[in-house]
Design a protein around this motif. Structure first.
Motif, PDB file in Angstrom:
ATOM      1  N   VAL B 220     -55.977  15.548  27.891  1.00 16.48           N
ATOM      2  CA  VAL B 220     -54.771  16.136  27.295  1.00 16.48           C
ATOM      3  C   VAL B 220     -55.226  17.047  26.157  1.00 16.48           C
ATOM      4  O   VAL B 220     -55.645  16.586  25.098  1.00 16.48           O
ATOM      5  N   THR B 221     -55.172  18.348  26.402  1.00 19.90           N
ATOM      6  CA  THR B 221     -55.755  19.305  25.468  1.00 19.90           C
ATOM      7  C   THR B 221     -54.710  19.886  24.518  1.00 19.90           C
ATOM      8  O   THR B 221     -55.034  20.441  23.474  1.00 19.90           O
ATOM      9  N   GLY B 222     -53.432  19.727  24.873  1.00 16.47           N
ATOM     10  CA  GLY B 222     -52.363  20.247  24.035  1.00 16.47           C
ATOM     11  C   GLY B 222     -51.051  19.589  24.418  1.00 16.47           C
ATOM     12  O   GLY B 222     -50.987  18.790  25.355  1.00 16.47           O
ATOM     13  N   ALA B 223     -50.011  19.920  23.657  1.00 16.78           N
ATOM     14  CA  ALA B 223     -48.679  19.426  23.981  1.00 16.78           C
ATOM     15  C   ALA B 223     -47.694  20.568  23.773  1.00 16.78           C
ATOM     16  O   ALA B 223     -47.905  21.435  22.929  1.00 16.78           O
ATOM     17  N   MET B 224     -46.648  20.568  24.583  1.00 10.91           N
ATOM     18  CA  MET B 224     -45.623  21.611  24.474  1.00 10.91           C
ATOM     19  C   MET B 224     -44.289  20.922  24.277  1.00 10.91           C
ATOM     20  O   MET B 224     -43.996  19.928  24.962  1.00 10.91           O
ATOM     21  N   ASN B 225     -43.470  21.404  23.367  1.00 10.03           N
ATOM     22  CA  ASN B 225     -42.169  20.759  23.174  1.00 10.03           C
ATOM     23  C   ASN B 225     -41.034  21.761  23.068  1.00 10.03           C
ATOM     24  O   ASN B 225     -41.247  22.973  22.916  1.00 10.03           O
ATOM     25  N   VAL B 226     -39.836  21.237  23.195  1.00 11.65           N
ATOM     26  CA  VAL B 226     -38.629  21.971  22.836  1.00 11.65           C
ATOM     27  C   VAL B 226     -37.936  21.122  21.779  1.00 11.65           C
ATOM     28  O   VAL B 226     -37.832  19.904  21.923  1.00 11.65           O
ATOM     29  N   SER B 227     -37.525  21.757  20.694  1.00 11.17           N
ATOM     30  CA  SER B 227     -36.824  20.989  19.668  1.00 11.17           C
ATOM     31  C   SER B 227     -35.463  21.608  19.426  1.00 11.17           C
ATOM     32  O   SER B 227     -35.250  22.807  19.627  1.00 11.17           O
ATOM     33  N   GLY B 228     -34.522  20.768  19.029  1.00 12.60           N
ATOM     34  CA  GLY B 228     -33.168  21.267  18.801  1.00 12.60           C
ATOM     35  C   GLY B 228     -32.463  20.381  17.797  1.00 12.60           C
ATOM     36  O   GLY B 228     -33.042  19.404  17.290  1.00 12.60           O
ATOM     37  N   HIS B 229     -31.246  20.730  17.507  1.00 14.08           N
ATOM     38  CA  HIS B 229     -30.494  19.952  16.533  1.00 14.08           C
ATOM     39  C   HIS B 229     -29.796  18.789  17.218  1.00 14.08           C
ATOM     40  O   HIS B 229     -29.245  18.943  18.296  1.00 14.08           O
ATOM     41  N   ALA B 230     -29.844  17.627  16.573  1.00 18.20           N
ATOM     42  CA  ALA B 230     -29.345  16.398  17.198  1.00 18.20           C
ATOM     43  C   ALA B 230     -27.837  16.435  17.429  1.00 18.20           C
ATOM     44  O   ALA B 230     -27.319  15.733  18.297  1.00 18.20           O
TER      45      ALA B 230
END
Lengths: 260, 260
Positions: B220-230
Motif C-alpha cells: 500500500v503505497t498511498g491512499a486516496m480519499n474524498v472528504s465532505g461535510h457531515a
C-alpha cells in the motif's frame, strides 16, 4: 555579540549545504531512485562526498534507502510548504482562482518570479485539456510566458534589462518573440494595457492570458493566467473569454492583499 | 576507494545541515518574514549560528533579505518538486482524481505515510466546502484520518504497532477513537473491507472515505480519499456516493502503477 556573527559564512560551510541541496535536486522523473554511483555522477560529487550527504539526509528523514538505492521521502515537501504557507498570495488566491477555472473551463495558475524564471505556486484545472503537466514548483522562462511578461513588465527598467540579459532567449516555435527590441516593446505594451497575451510562443498549440497581482506597496508580486489550446479560440475570442474573469479575480485578490 | 567513504557522517556535519533545514522550516503563516533575532528564537540557534545559516541560504538563493528581515524565496519549491516529480503515483493519479472530484463534487486527495503522519501529495477540489485548507505537503496524524488508517492497515502488524506507539493519540472530538484496542480493531476492519471511513473524529463536521493505492509489489503505497461535510450526507449516503468512484479511480491508478 559573538565575533563570529560578523564573519560571512565560510565557503566550505556554504558549499556543504549547497551540495546537500544539490543531492535533493538530483532526484526527479528520470531518476526517482539512485545508487550511490548514480548520485555521484548526477551531482559531480565524489562517491565519498555523495555518501556522506546521503547518509545525512537519511538520518534527517529526507531520504530513504533500500538495499542499494536511495529515494526522497515525502518529508521533503515540508520545506516547500514552509514557503507556500508563508506566502499571503498563496492561500488568498485559491477561491478566486476556482471561480476563474469554473467560468473558463480552463486551467488557472498563479506564479511568481525567481530570477529569470517564473515558478508556479498554484495551479487549478477543471478539465484536463493540455498535454503539458505543470505543477507547483515547476519553472518556465519568464520572457516566453504570459505570466513572466506580466512580472517582467512590473519591474523597474534596469532590473528588467538585467533579467533579459541573463535570459536564454531562443525560438521555441516559429512564433516566439526573440528580438530584444520587439520583446521590450511587448513588455511596454503589457505594462500599458495591464495584461499579457502569449500565443504559441512557448509550445505549438498553447496560448494564455495573464494579469498582474499587486501587493500593498504597489509592487507586482505575482501573475495569474488562464491557458488553453490555440485551436479552441482565436486570440480575440480568448481575450473576450479569459480577460474579464481574470481581472475580476485579480481585483479581489489585490484587495485582499491590501487588507493584510 | 577513499577511506572517508566508510565513515558515517560526523555529528557536526549532520547537525549543521539539520540546522539549515530547521531555519527553512521555521518560516510559515505566523512567521512569513523574520528578523535575525526571531529566527534565532524560533530555531533555538544562537544569533551567530542563525546568521551564518541565513547568509548561506541567501547566497544559495533560498532566502531573501530586506533591511532587517528575511523571507523564503520560491526557489525552495524546487526541493519539493524533486520529490513529487520522482513519485510515479503523483502524475498518474491526477486525471483519475479529477473524475472523482467531478463525480462527487467534493475534494479528492492522495497522501502517503511519513512516520506517524500522512502527507498530502495531491489535492483537488471542485467546490470549496470545507473550512480546513489542506495543501500539498501538509500533514495530519495518520491514526485519526481515513487515508492514514488505510496506510496503517496496509503495514505489517509490528510496524503498525510501532507507529501507534509513537503516535500522540488524543480526543480531537467526542467521536475520536482513542482506545488502542478499538483502533486496532478498526484497522483490521479497514484491511478486510478495503476502505476506511472516518466520521467527525478529527474535526467536527468533517468526514471522509479512503481507499488504498497499491504498487507493483503489492505494497500500500498511498491512499486516496474524498472528504465532505457531515451535515450533507449520513455515513451510509457518503459510502454510497463516494466509494464507487473512489474504487474505480484506485483501480485505474493501481493498473497504471503495475505497468510502470
Amino acid at each position: 555579540m559573538d565575533e563570529q556573527a560578523h564573519r560571512p559564512p565560510s565557503d566550505s560551510y556554504v558549499q556543504s549545504f549547497a551540495r546537500g541541496l544539490s543531492v535533493i535536486r538530483a532526484f526527479g522523473p528520470q531518476r526517482p531512485r539512485m545508487t550511490l554511483t548514480e548520485v555521484a555522477a548526477a551531482t559531480g560529487l565524489t562517491r565519498a562526498g555523495a555518501r556522506r550527504i546521503l547518509l545525512t539526509l537519511v538520518q534527517l528523514g529526507y531520504v530513504e534507502a533500500d538495499e542499494r538505492r536511495f529515494a526522497l521521502t515525502p518529508r521533503i515537501l515540508e520545506l516547500g510548504y514552509a514557503y507556500l504557507s508563508a506566502t499571503p498570495l498563496w492561500d488568498l488566491a485559491l477561491p478566486y482562482m476556482e471561480e476563474v477555472a469554473e467560468t473558463t473551463r480552463e486551467s488557472c495558475s498563479v506564479s511568481v518570479l525567481d530570477g529569470t524564471d517564473i515558478v508556479y505556486i498554484l495551479r487549478l484545472s477543471t478539465h484536463k485539456v493540455m498535454t503539458i503537466n505543470l505543477a507547483v514548483g515547476s519553472r518556465l522562462p519568464a520572457w516566453a510566458t504570459s505570466m513572466g511578461r506580466v512580472l517582467l513588465a512590473g519591474l523597474p527598467e534596469p532590473e528588467q534589462d538585467r533579467l533579459l540579459d541573463a535570459s536564454q532567449i531562443q525560438a521555441y516555435t516559429p512564433s516566439t518573440l526573440t528580438d530584444r527590441t520587439a520583446l521590450k516593446r511587448a513588455l511596454a505594451e503589457v505594462r500599458a494595457q495591464g495584461y499579457a497575451c502569449v500565443v504559441q510562443e512557448l509550445e505549438p498549440g498553447l496560448q494564455s492570458v495573464a494579469v498582474p497581482i499587486v501587493d500593498r506597496s504597489g509592487r507586482v508580486t505575482g501573475a495569474m493566467n488562464v491557458s488553453g489550446h490555440a485551436n479552441r479560440y482565436s486570440r480575440e475570442q480568448m481575450l473576450d473569454a479569459f480577460l474579464p474573469p481574470l481581472r475580476r479575480a485579480a481585483g479581489h485578490i489585490n484587495q485582499a492583499l491590501q487588507r493584510r
